[in-house]
Design an enzyme around this catalytic site. Structure first.
Site, PDB file in Angstrom:
ATOM      1  N   HIS A   1       4.979   0.356  -0.263  1.00 56.45           N
ATOM      2  CA  HIS A   1       5.670  -0.630   0.555  1.00 56.45           C
ATOM      3  C   HIS A   1       4.673  -1.717   0.944  1.00 56.45           C
ATOM      4  CE1 HIS A   1       3.668   1.968   3.445  1.00 56.45           C
ATOM      5  NE2 HIS A   1       3.798   0.995   4.345  1.00 56.45           N
TER       6      HIS A   1
ATOM      7  N   HIS B   1       0.852  -1.193   0.000  1.00 52.25           N
ATOM      8  CA  HIS B   1       0.000   0.000   0.000  1.00 52.25           C
ATOM      9  C   HIS B   1       0.885   1.239   0.000  1.00 52.25           C
ATOM     10  CE1 HIS B   1      -0.273   0.800   4.651  1.00 52.25           C
ATOM     11  NE2 HIS B   1       0.882   0.278   4.337  1.00 52.25           N
TER      12      HIS B   1
ATOM     13  N   HIS C   1      -1.160 -10.358  -1.736  1.00 47.39           N
ATOM     14  CA  HIS C   1      -0.307  -9.991  -2.867  1.00 47.39           C
ATOM     15  C   HIS C   1      -0.956  -8.961  -3.790  1.00 47.39           C
ATOM     16  CE1 HIS C   1       2.037 -13.339  -1.375  1.00 47.39           C
ATOM     17  NE2 HIS C   1       3.063 -12.768  -1.978  1.00 47.39           N
TER      18      HIS C   1
ATOM     19  N   GLU D   1       0.324  -5.124  11.308  1.00 45.48           N
ATOM     20  CA  GLU D   1       1.091  -4.902  10.079  1.00 45.48           C
ATOM     21  C   GLU D   1       2.569  -5.160  10.312  1.00 45.48           C
ATOM     22  OE1 GLU D   1       0.105  -0.857   8.859  1.00 45.48           O
ATOM     23  OE2 GLU D   1       1.956  -0.156   9.766  1.00 45.48           O
TER      24      GLU D   1
ATOM     25  N   CYS E   1       5.852   6.032   4.898  1.00 47.02           N
ATOM     26  CA  CYS E   1       4.724   5.243   4.387  1.00 47.02           C
ATOM     27  C   CYS E   1       4.002   5.914   3.224  1.00 47.02           C
ATOM     28  CB  CYS E   1       3.756   4.900   5.504  1.00 47.02           C
ATOM     29  SG  CYS E   1       4.474   3.752   6.707  1.00 47.02           S
TER      30      CYS E   1
ATOM     31  N   HIS F   1       3.477  -5.143   3.795  1.00 45.80           N
ATOM     32  CA  HIS F   1       3.497  -5.736   5.134  1.00 45.80           C
ATOM     33  C   HIS F   1       3.091  -7.199   5.057  1.00 45.80           C
ATOM     34  CE1 HIS F   1       3.835  -1.827   7.098  1.00 45.80           C
ATOM     35  NE2 HIS F   1       2.871  -1.386   6.299  1.00 45.80           N
TER      36      HIS F   1
END
Length: 150
Positions: free
Chosen positions: A29, A16, A75, A136, A25, A31
């Protein structure tokens, strides 16, 4: 009969980016999310029912969460469709990437609200969603409780 809470854990990988954010952020990137789904209900008292003694079959809960959350978000890269990130999303989708456009900033807090609404719609009447915990990272998570949202 007593109310009992049961919890099932799920894992998925999601990318996201947070449009307009003032930290790292803001970059795309990902998680390794851990989702803990807790439901509450009374164990089935009918000894002729194949699910006798269960609040809900863990397999039934797994099916709901997999179809509504895990299979959709795993994914994928999630973007707020109401930001300029929509252009990046279109470019990635055109290159055959799995992209999700949502109506919210894709923070853990907003994702867990979205997940709660999706899961609640598919639970049997006798079962209530009690809480969700979305981690996360190993040290950062958001929680949703039904009691906070009545």
């Amino acid at each position: 009969m007593s109310n009992i809470r049961i919890t099932k854990q799920f894992s998925f990988e999601t990318g996201h980016a947070l449009y307009g954010y003032d930290g790292k952020c803001k970059n795309v990137h990902g998680h390794s999310y851990q989702l803990y789904v807790t439901v509450i209900g009374k164990p089935i008292a009918d000894s002729n029912n194949v699910k006798f003694g269960m609040v809900i079959d863990f397999g039934d809960l797994k099916k709901i969460v997999k179809e509504e959350i895990v299979d959709v978000f795993d994914h994928a890269t999630v973007f707020n469709k109401n930001t300029p990130h929509v252009e990046l999303a279109k470019e990635l989708a055109a290159r055959d990437h799995n992209v999700l456009l949502v109506d919210y900033q894709p923070t853990s807090e907003m994702m867990v609200i979205d997940f709660a609404e999706k899961i609640k719609k598919h639970l049997p009447e006798t079962i209530k969603l009690h809480s969700l915990k979305l981690s996360e990272t190993t040290s950062s998570f958001a929680e949703w409780y039904a009691s906070d949202n009545e």
